[in-house]
Design an enzyme around this catalytic site. Structure first.
Site, PDB file in Angstrom:
ATOM      1  N   HIS A 302       0.825  -1.197   0.000  1.00  0.00           N
ATOM      2  CA  HIS A 302       0.000   0.000   0.000  1.00  0.00           C
ATOM      3  C   HIS A 302       0.864   1.253   0.000  1.00  0.00           C
ATOM      4  O   HIS A 302       1.565   1.517   0.989  1.00  0.00           O
ATOM      5  CB  HIS A 302      -0.904   0.003   1.230  1.00  0.00           C
ATOM      6  CG  HIS A 302      -1.827  -1.163   1.321  1.00  0.00           C
ATOM      7  ND1 HIS A 302      -2.188  -1.753   2.522  1.00  0.00           N
ATOM      8  CD2 HIS A 302      -2.477  -1.861   0.354  1.00  0.00           C
ATOM      9  CE1 HIS A 302      -3.020  -2.754   2.293  1.00  0.00           C
ATOM     10  NE2 HIS A 302      -3.204  -2.844   0.987  1.00  0.00           N
ATOM     11  N   GLN A 455       4.294  -0.536   4.560  1.00  0.00           N
ATOM     12  CA  GLN A 455       5.014  -1.737   5.041  1.00  0.00           C
ATOM     13  C   GLN A 455       4.041  -2.905   5.208  1.00  0.00           C
ATOM     14  O   GLN A 455       4.082  -3.625   6.203  1.00  0.00           O
ATOM     15  CB  GLN A 455       5.730  -1.460   6.373  1.00  0.00           C
ATOM     16  CG  GLN A 455       6.625  -0.247   6.371  1.00  0.00           C
ATOM     17  CD  GLN A 455       8.012  -0.490   5.798  1.00  0.00           C
ATOM     18  OE1 GLN A 455       8.240  -1.466   5.088  1.00  0.00           O
ATOM     19  NE2 GLN A 455       8.939   0.392   6.080  1.00  0.00           N
ATOM     20  N   HIS A 456       3.187  -3.114   4.210  1.00  0.00           N
ATOM     21  CA  HIS A 456       2.165  -4.162   4.251  1.00  0.00           C
ATOM     22  C   HIS A 456       2.421  -5.229   3.186  1.00  0.00           C
ATOM     23  O   HIS A 456       1.491  -5.753   2.586  1.00  0.00           O
ATOM     24  CB  HIS A 456       0.776  -3.556   4.032  1.00  0.00           C
ATOM     25  CG  HIS A 456       0.333  -2.638   5.130  1.00  0.00           C
ATOM     26  ND1 HIS A 456      -0.767  -1.789   5.008  1.00  0.00           N
ATOM     27  CD2 HIS A 456       0.829  -2.438   6.391  1.00  0.00           C
ATOM     28  CE1 HIS A 456      -0.926  -1.114   6.136  1.00  0.00           C
ATOM     29  NE2 HIS A 456       0.032  -1.489   6.987  1.00  0.00           N
ATOM     30  N   THR A 457       3.653  -5.584   2.937  1.00  0.00           N
ATOM     31  CA  THR A 457       3.985  -6.435   1.802  1.00  0.00           C
ATOM     32  C   THR A 457       3.379  -7.830   1.906  1.00  0.00           C
ATOM     33  O   THR A 457       3.481  -8.493   2.938  1.00  0.00           O
ATOM     34  CB  THR A 457       5.510  -6.561   1.645  1.00  0.00           C
ATOM     35  OG1 THR A 457       6.083  -5.264   1.680  1.00  0.00           O
ATOM     36  CG2 THR A 457       5.861  -7.238   0.335  1.00  0.00           C
TER      37      THR A 457
END
Length: 515
Positions: A302, A455-457
């Site tokens: 995101h 940081q939503h990988t």
């Protein structure tokens, strides 16, 4: 605890993070299942062994440069736009260093994942009992939607801070609905953030699942400061891992290997083990064990920008959490409900970066994100040397639709700050200027200059094309992946709660298959 030398474990788990700690705890509930966990970072055995800043819910340890509990991955958000992506390297993994935001995925996410995995295990109806079982909801208790006996405590942050109260009033002024339970499936709007924190203390998965007694089980061993360098594959079966500790390498064998190293490290580790796109591996000098093009072929995350606003008067720092309220609204294309997020920080950005809860005179901030499910970029391994990091590309803002959604998120945030209600605490945005906000071209330039990531990988080892619904790697036996890398797309909300769910669901699958 048992020693890895006293017999081969049934399951070897790589990583004691958001999913790995969960998986290890659940599998070791069966006294007949010997579980070995190998964690690259330190493994505190008591709360007192954790550095205090890792437990303080008013801080975001991953935002602080040089934090010893963080591993940094060099990346590019867009061509020519470098970035350093932070991931936890300690017991609890990224749940130890992230923002403590613990929001469930949406029903639309589960529908999408179930279709892509080809398995109803990932439907919302099948997942809900596990979502209830993993939590103790301190606001709602036991209900058809919530649990009161799970390892993870969940409490919604208060809205009593003046900035949070002003955000709530501003959302009401703009006509956004109140959404008091972000872990229900109600229409998106403004509400408090569910967090895995109680009375100002973060409860990561290591604390919740392992320190509560699981570490004392004789069938569970957890090794800290052991870095897995590769998975050993013999005749189509994963038989063990090569581990480095204090400069020495050792082969650890097991009946089954489960990678829970995270959405950046897990694909890299597969590549180093010869599992991935054959042509790319060959160019990197890595012998091919299994040609699996989907590993690292894309990722899902995101894009985010920070908008800072000046205070009308000094405000006290937060007492329990850096988080305030959160507003979800839908982008104009209408394909995904609530795909834009405006998250409030009650700590200045300078404080988050500096490890302080207050910075006199500093502005406060909103974090504006586009959370539309997208697959872009990828993770590519460029060397057989495990110390050479992979090339991580986020591929943000490539299309006009991507840029339009980001403009909408920024303008929606500016609209909140411009309300009369928010004017009670704010003098206005630091930037972008009104002229920039009114011009698509100027706003795109501003966004690029301020672009970051949530940081939503997810999605680097996706279900359907790289693993099955139970995390089993296609084309091999004895090897699974169980972390957010298996989610084909990032959920419409931050994935921390879903990472825990991954550990629960894969543990359930392993136990059913072995039983």
């Amino acid at each position: 605890m048992t020693s890895p030398d006293s017999g081969r474990p049934d399951v070897l788990v790589v990583g004691a993070g958001g999913s790995g700690a969960v998986l290890a705890a659940r599998l070791s509930e069966d006294a007949g299942c010997r579980v070995l966990v190998v964690e690259a970072g330190p493994v505190p055995r008591t709360l007192l062994e954790f550095p205090p800043d890792l437990l303080d819910a008013r801080l975001v340890p991953g935002a602080r440069p040089g934090n010893a509990a963080v591993r940094m991955f060099p990346a590019n958000l867009m061509p020519g736009l470098p970035y350093m992506a932070a991931r936890g390297r300690v017991l609890g993994g990224s749940t130890t260093v992230n923002g403590g935001y613990f929001v469930r995925a949406r029903r639309a996410d589960f529908d999408r994942w179930a279709a892509q995995a080809g398995d109803a295990l990932w439907s919302y109806e099948r997942a809900l009992p596990f979502l209830r079982a993993l939590e103790t909801d301190l606001d709602h208790g036991a209900t058809p939607l919530h649990g009161d006996r799970g390892p993870i405590p969940v409490r919604r942050v208060g809205l009593g801070h003046p900035a949070a109260a002003a955000f709530q009033a501003a959302a009401r002024e703009l006509g956004h609905p109140f959404d008091p339970d972000k872990n229900a499936q109600d229409p998106p709007g403004f509400g408090p953030v569910p967090a895995n924190a109680v009375d100002g203390r973060r409860v990561n998965t290591g604390i919740a699942y392992l320190l509560g007694g699981a570490l004392d089980r004789p069938n569970l061993t957890v090794l800290g400061d052991h870095v897995v360098r590769s998975v050993v594959v013999r005749r189509g079966r994963a038989t063990g891992v090569v581990v480095e500790h204090d400069g020495r390498r050792t082969l650890l064998e097991a009946g089954e290997i489960v990678l829970c190293a995270g959405a950046l490290a897990s694909p890299h580790l597969l590549h180093l083990s010869g599992i991935g796109p054959a042509a790319d591996l060959a160019r990197a000098g890595i012998p091919v064990a299994c040609d699996l093009p989907a590993v690292g072929a894309a990722l899902s995350d995101h894009p985010q920008v920070v908008l800072q606003w000046t205070l009308r008067r000094p405000l006290d720092g937060p007492t329990d959490s850096w988080l305030g309220g959160v507003l979800h609204l839908s982008s104009s294309d209408g394909d995904e409900s609530g795909d834009l997020e405006i998250l409030q920080s009650l700590v200045p950005v300078a404080g988050l970066v500096g490890g302080r809860t207050t910075v006199p005179g500093a502005p406060l901030a909103f974090l504006a994100s586009v959370q539309t499910p997208r697959r872009t970029g990828g993770v590519r391994t460029v060397s057989a040397d495990p110390d050479v990091p992979p090339r991580v590309d986020y591929g943000y803002l490539r299309t006009e639709a991507d840029r339009r959604r980001m403009r909408e998120a920024v303008r929606a945030t500016a609209a909140v700050v411009a309300t009369g209600a928010f004017g009670e605490v704010s003098r206005g945005l630091v930037e972008p200027s009104p002229a920039t906000l009114d011009d698509d071209h100027l706003l795109d330039r501003w966004t690029r200059a301020h672009l970051g990531t949530s940081q939503h990988t997810c999605g680097t080892v996706p279900m359907g094309s790289a693993v099955d619904a139970h995390g089993r790697v296609h084309g091999l036996t004895g090897l699974r992946v169980a972390d957010t890398s298996i989610l084909p797309t990032a959920p419409l909300r931050g994935p921390a709660a879903t990472a825990v769910l991954v550990g629960e669901l894969i543990a359930h699958a392993v136990r059913r298959e072995s039983g």
